[in-house]
Each structure stands twice: as C-alpha cells, then as structure tokens.
Design a protein around this motif. Structure first.
Motif, PDB file in Angstrom:
ATOM      1  N   TRP A  49       0.880  -1.263   0.044  1.00 35.26           N
ATOM      2  CA  TRP A  49      -0.040  -0.059   0.032  1.00 35.26           C
ATOM      3  C   TRP A  49       0.880   1.096  -0.013  1.00 35.26           C
ATOM      4  N   ARG A  50       1.888   1.053   0.637  1.00 37.86           N
ATOM      5  CA  ARG A  50       3.191   2.388   0.483  1.00 37.86           C
ATOM      6  C   ARG A  50       3.438   2.507  -0.989  1.00 37.86           C
ATOM      7  N   TYR A  51       3.638   1.399  -1.629  1.00 43.32           N
ATOM      8  CA  TYR A  51       3.985   1.475  -2.856  1.00 43.32           C
ATOM      9  C   TYR A  51       3.035   2.080  -3.667  1.00 43.32           C
ATOM     10  N   VAL A  52       1.788   1.745  -3.486  1.00 44.85           N
ATOM     11  CA  VAL A  52       0.798   2.064  -4.419  1.00 44.85           C
ATOM     12  C   VAL A  52       0.539   3.704  -4.257  1.00 44.85           C
ATOM     13  N   THR A  80       2.772   5.762  -3.350  1.00 43.86           N
ATOM     14  CA  THR A  80       3.906   6.552  -4.052  1.00 43.86           C
ATOM     15  C   THR A  80       3.869   6.652  -5.482  1.00 43.86           C
ATOM     16  N   PHE A  81       3.598   5.449  -6.106  1.00 44.17           N
ATOM     17  CA  PHE A  81       3.565   5.433  -7.379  1.00 44.17           C
ATOM     18  C   PHE A  81       2.503   5.532  -8.352  1.00 44.17           C
ATOM     19  N   ARG A  82       1.175   5.356  -7.772  1.00 45.05           N
ATOM     20  CA  ARG A  82       0.049   5.191  -8.527  1.00 45.05           C
ATOM     21  C   ARG A  82      -0.195   6.582  -9.532  1.00 45.05           C
ATOM     22  N   GLU A  83       0.054   7.774  -9.192  1.00 46.78           N
ATOM     23  CA  GLU A  83      -0.073   8.870 -10.135  1.00 46.78           C
ATOM     24  C   GLU A  83       1.188   9.145 -10.909  1.00 46.78           C
ATOM     25  N   ALA A  84       2.377   8.764 -10.289  1.00 43.93           N
ATOM     26  CA  ALA A  84       3.584   9.195 -10.737  1.00 43.93           C
ATOM     27  C   ALA A  84       4.206   8.645 -11.901  1.00 43.93           C
ATOM     28  N   ALA A  85       3.759   7.445 -12.324  1.00 40.55           N
ATOM     29  CA  ALA A  85       4.620   6.695 -13.405  1.00 40.55           C
ATOM     30  C   ALA A  85       3.518   6.297 -14.406  1.00 40.55           C
ATOM     31  N   SER A  86       3.992   5.683 -15.593  1.00 43.29           N
ATOM     32  CA  SER A  86       3.028   4.996 -16.527  1.00 43.29           C
ATOM     33  C   SER A  86       2.936   3.607 -15.989  1.00 43.29           C
ATOM     34  N   ARG A  87       1.972   3.046 -16.565  1.00 34.38           N
ATOM     35  CA  ARG A  87       1.880   1.667 -16.274  1.00 34.38           C
ATOM     36  C   ARG A  87       2.975   0.778 -16.399  1.00 34.38           C
ATOM     37  N   SER A  88       3.789   0.812 -17.450  1.00 32.55           N
ATOM     38  CA  SER A  88       4.869   0.209 -17.676  1.00 32.55           C
ATOM     39  C   SER A  88       5.825   0.385 -16.778  1.00 32.55           C
ATOM     40  N   GLU A  89       6.131   1.721 -16.580  1.00 33.81           N
ATOM     41  CA  GLU A  89       7.189   1.722 -15.264  1.00 33.81           C
ATOM     42  C   GLU A  89       6.622   1.335 -14.006  1.00 33.81           C
ATOM     43  N   ARG A  90       5.371   1.474 -13.444  1.00 34.58           N
ATOM     44  CA  ARG A  90       4.926   0.854 -12.387  1.00 34.58           C
ATOM     45  C   ARG A  90       5.212  -0.651 -12.381  1.00 34.58           C
ATOM     46  N   LEU A  91       4.974  -1.445 -13.501  1.00 36.89           N
ATOM     47  CA  LEU A  91       4.858  -2.627 -13.385  1.00 36.89           C
ATOM     48  C   LEU A  91       6.535  -3.317 -13.263  1.00 36.89           C
ATOM     49  N   TRP A  92       7.222  -2.458 -13.876  1.00 39.51           N
ATOM     50  CA  TRP A  92       8.959  -2.620 -13.585  1.00 39.51           C
ATOM     51  C   TRP A  92       9.200  -2.500 -12.058  1.00 39.51           C
ATOM     52  N   ASP A 133      -8.756   2.872   0.715  1.00 39.92           N
ATOM     53  CA  ASP A 133      -9.677   3.889   0.158  1.00 39.92           C
ATOM     54  C   ASP A 133     -10.125   3.588  -1.325  1.00 39.92           C
ATOM     55  N   ASP A 134     -11.131   4.549  -1.659  1.00 35.97           N
ATOM     56  CA  ASP A 134     -11.677   4.061  -3.095  1.00 35.97           C
ATOM     57  C   ASP A 134     -10.759   4.013  -4.313  1.00 35.97           C
ATOM     58  N   ASP A 135      -9.608   5.187  -4.047  1.00 30.25           N
ATOM     59  CA  ASP A 135      -8.614   5.282  -5.238  1.00 30.25           C
ATOM     60  C   ASP A 135      -7.838   3.887  -5.104  1.00 30.25           C
ATOM     61  N   ALA A 136      -7.560   3.362  -4.003  1.00 34.27           N
ATOM     62  CA  ALA A 136      -6.759   1.997  -4.115  1.00 34.27           C
ATOM     63  C   ALA A 136      -7.618   0.879  -4.266  1.00 34.27           C
ATOM     64  N   LEU A 137      -8.844   0.978  -4.247  1.00 29.17           N
ATOM     65  CA  LEU A 137      -9.706  -0.233  -4.854  1.00 29.17           C
ATOM     66  C   LEU A 137      -9.726  -0.070  -6.432  1.00 29.17           C
ATOM     67  N   CYS A 138      -9.691   1.074  -6.823  1.00 31.56           N
ATOM     68  CA  CYS A 138      -9.789   1.334  -8.422  1.00 31.56           C
ATOM     69  C   CYS A 138      -8.296   1.027  -8.981  1.00 31.56           C
ATOM     70  N   TRP A 139      -7.347   1.363  -8.242  1.00 32.26           N
ATOM     71  CA  TRP A 139      -6.004   0.673  -8.483  1.00 32.26           C
ATOM     72  C   TRP A 139      -6.049  -0.515  -8.688  1.00 32.26           C
ATOM     73  N   LEU A 140      -6.655  -1.438  -7.829  1.00 31.20           N
ATOM     74  CA  LEU A 140      -6.552  -2.795  -7.789  1.00 31.20           C
ATOM     75  C   LEU A 140      -7.418  -3.265  -8.946  1.00 31.20           C
ATOM     76  N   GLY A 141      -8.526  -2.708  -9.176  1.00 30.96           N
ATOM     77  CA  GLY A 141      -9.283  -2.962 -10.532  1.00 30.96           C
ATOM     78  C   GLY A 141      -8.805  -2.965 -11.705  1.00 30.96           C
ATOM     79  N   ALA A 142      -7.960  -1.751 -11.804  1.00 37.79           N
ATOM     80  CA  ALA A 142      -7.176  -1.346 -13.289  1.00 37.79           C
ATOM     81  C   ALA A 142      -5.832  -2.110 -13.207  1.00 37.79           C
ATOM     82  N   GLY A 143      -5.540  -2.632 -12.037  1.00 38.47           N
ATOM     83  CA  GLY A 143      -4.278  -3.475 -12.294  1.00 38.47           C
ATOM     84  C   GLY A 143      -4.614  -5.103 -12.104  1.00 38.47           C
ATOM     85  N   PRO A 144      -4.480  -5.613 -11.058  1.00 42.03           N
ATOM     86  CA  PRO A 144      -4.468  -7.100 -10.888  1.00 42.03           C
ATOM     87  C   PRO A 144      -5.759  -7.550 -11.295  1.00 42.03           C
TER      88      PRO A 144
END
Length: 136
Positions: free
Chosen positions: A16-19, A21-33, A72-83
């Motif tokens: 969750w600290r990772y999320v 920190t990076f959910r708004e700052a990097a492109s999806r490919s950068e986040r996956l790396w 929070d809801d943003d984190a739920l959305c992060w999970l939805g758009a990710g895993p």
C-alpha cells in the motif's frame, strides 16, 4: 509467498505504501517494472496475472486480501485497473466462478471491478462481469 503463513502485515503495508507513492507518478509500464523489483506482493501479482502464467488459487486469495485491506476508493480502483483487470483479461475463464461469487457478495470487489477495462477478456467473462459492475 510462504504457503503456510500467507502475506503478513508488513507485506501489505509495503504494497500500500508502493501504491500511494507510484499510482499517480508513473506510466503503467514503469509501475509494473518497479513493482517487480521493489514489492514482493506486486511481483507475485505481475508474475501470476501475466498472459503466459498459470495462476494458482493463491493469486485470487491475494487479490481478495488486497481488496479487503484497501485503504480507500482510489486504492480499490488501482486494484481494479491492475491485478483484477489482468486476471479477468488473461485468466478470466479459469476464475469466472470466483469473480461472479465475489461480485455478488462484496461491494468493495464491485468497486474495484468498475475500474477494470474488460475489452480484452473473453465474451463470457465480459458479459458476466459487466452485469456485476452495474450492481451497486
């Protein structure tokens, strides 16, 4: 992942600290790396939800644990758009029963699912999950 103990509180906090920190700052490919190199749970999810993977039941349990602990809801959305999205698109047919059951029972899962793009999923998976996403 340790089969006997599962993910600990420290692993969840790191994810969750990772999320945060990076959910708004990097492109999806950068986040996956970055996920693969910095966060054990994220590396596990990236490996298990990739198109070439044969995911285990542990990946489903991990996704549900993250949905349960999302701050929070943003984190739920992060999970939805990710895993959640990756699992639906690449392995939805294998997990369709779990998706439907979770979608019927868990409003937090439905919130995550609403953030997933399902265009690449099979027609059967898309139809089943679209109906769940509309239920509030």
């Amino acid at each position: 992942m340790q089969e006997d103990e599962g993910w600990g509180a420290g692993d969840l906090a790191l994810y969750w600290r990772y999320v945060a920190t990076f959910r708004e700052a990097a492109s999806r490919s950068e986040r996956l790396w970055r996920e693969a190199s910095e966060v054990p749970i994220a590396a596990f999810l990236a490996d298990q939800t990739s198109p070439s993977a044969t995911p285990s039941e542990a990946v489903w349990e991990t996704v549900m644990l993250l949905i349960e602990t999302a701050p929070d809801d943003d984190a739920l959305c992060w999970l939805g758009a990710g895993p959640v999205e990756d699992l639906a698109v690449h392995h939805g047919n294998a997990f369709i029963d779990q998706f439907v059951l979770a979608g019927r029972r868990d409003p937090r899962f439905r919130a995550a699912l609403r953030c997933a793009w399902l265009d690449g999923a099979s027609k059967q998976v898309r139809v089943a999950l679209e109906s769940l996403r509309s239920d509030r």
